[in-house]
Write a protein that holds these residues in place. Structure first.
Motif: not given
Length: 292
Positions: A88-97
């Motif tokens: 994690g710790l990458a903003g909404g990178f994974s949650s957007n996908v």
């Protein structure tokens, strides 16, 4: 109101956090260049593969077309592959996908389709398991591979082939994040089966010659189409990796700046409290002296 000691401790804690976020930003920036180069280098190969398949598919029709190209003739059973990051710790990178995949899954389920899910990356697994645990058939963790490469993509492609050959999937769709720039990663859906013959693929110039294929177009496609699935998956993993480091670099930069703003605000508050305490002590000393 917090004591001066508590405020000093809090300022020290935020400064320590700022050092960590700054270090993570620098690490992400260092890794981004290599990941970006890999993603960009994979695109021409994937595009050339699409062009070859498009030219071969133009000469194939009817019952002779491979199943990976023509499909099963049904779209009842869907296999969704959702590729995100492990960390994690990458903003909404994974949650957007995950959100894009979740919307597609909900739409398919409401339409009465049978949906099964393969999660690539821990964030994908965690984001989908809460809602679709009964549909999640397998999870791949990218941290099992020290470096993203062909060994990372092959097990995923093999599982897709197994599911398709066992008649448990009619349509296979891959969700991933396409790297556009350091500040822009685009959630993307790519249909793998039936193979999409892109009309925009540049035709191969034969200089007016007519070719007889040996073996036939159908046999060549039978070999190329599985490789194309592996190629598309590998390219998506490279895109994901570059997007992750870009998103993490941006998130850590924002966190570092926010920590700096918080330190400034806390320091101002601490100085005001300290000044007020000193003033109070002076007043007490003067008042005591006057009383004597």
């Amino acid at each position: 109101m917090a004591s001066l000691k508590e405020m000093r401790n809090r300022i020290g804690s935020v400064k320590a956090t700022q050092k960590i976020t700054k270090a993570m930003q620098m690490v992400a920036a260092a890794k981004l260049k290599r990941a970006q180069d890999q993603a960009v280098a994979a695109r021409p190969y994937a595009a050339r593969m699409a062009a070859v398949i498009a030219n071969l598919a133009a000469g194939v029709s009817g019952d002779g077309a491979p199943k990976l190209l023509a499909g099963t003739g049904s779209d009842q059973r869907h296999l969704i592959i959702v590729a995100t990051a492990d960390k994690g710790l990458a903003g909404g990178f994974s949650s957007n996908v995950v959100r894009a995949a979740r919307d597609r899954i909900n739409t398919l389920v409401k339409s009465g389709k049978d949906v099964r899910i393969i999660a690539v990356g821990r964030k994908s697994r965690d984001g989908l398991r809460r809602l679709f645990e009964d549909r999640l058939i397998h999870t791949f963790e990218l941290s099992d591979h020290k470096v993203i490469g062909l060994p990372s993509a092959l097990p995923i492609a093999d599982l897709i082939a197994t599911e398709f050959e066992a008649d448990r999937a009619d349509v296979v769709t891959l969700f991933y994040s396409r790297f556009q720039s350091v500040i822009s990663q685009i959630p993307t859906a790519r249909q793998l089966i039936p193979a999409v013959v892109e009309g925009g693929a540049a035709p191969i110039d034969l200089n007016g010659a007519v070719y007889d294929y040996e073996p036939s177009e159908e046999e060549i496609l039978e070999t190329l189409l599985p490789r194309n699935i592996t190629t598309q998956i590998l390219a998506s993993l490279y895109e994901n990796q570059a997007g992750f480091y870009g998103a993490q670099m941006g998130a850590m930069d924002a966190a570092t700046r926010n920590a700096g703003d918080m330190i400034s605000a806390l320091t101002l508050q601490y100085n005001r409290s300290r000044q007020a305490q000193i003033t109070k002590e002076l007043i007490e000393i003067i008042s005591g002296a006057e009383a004597l």
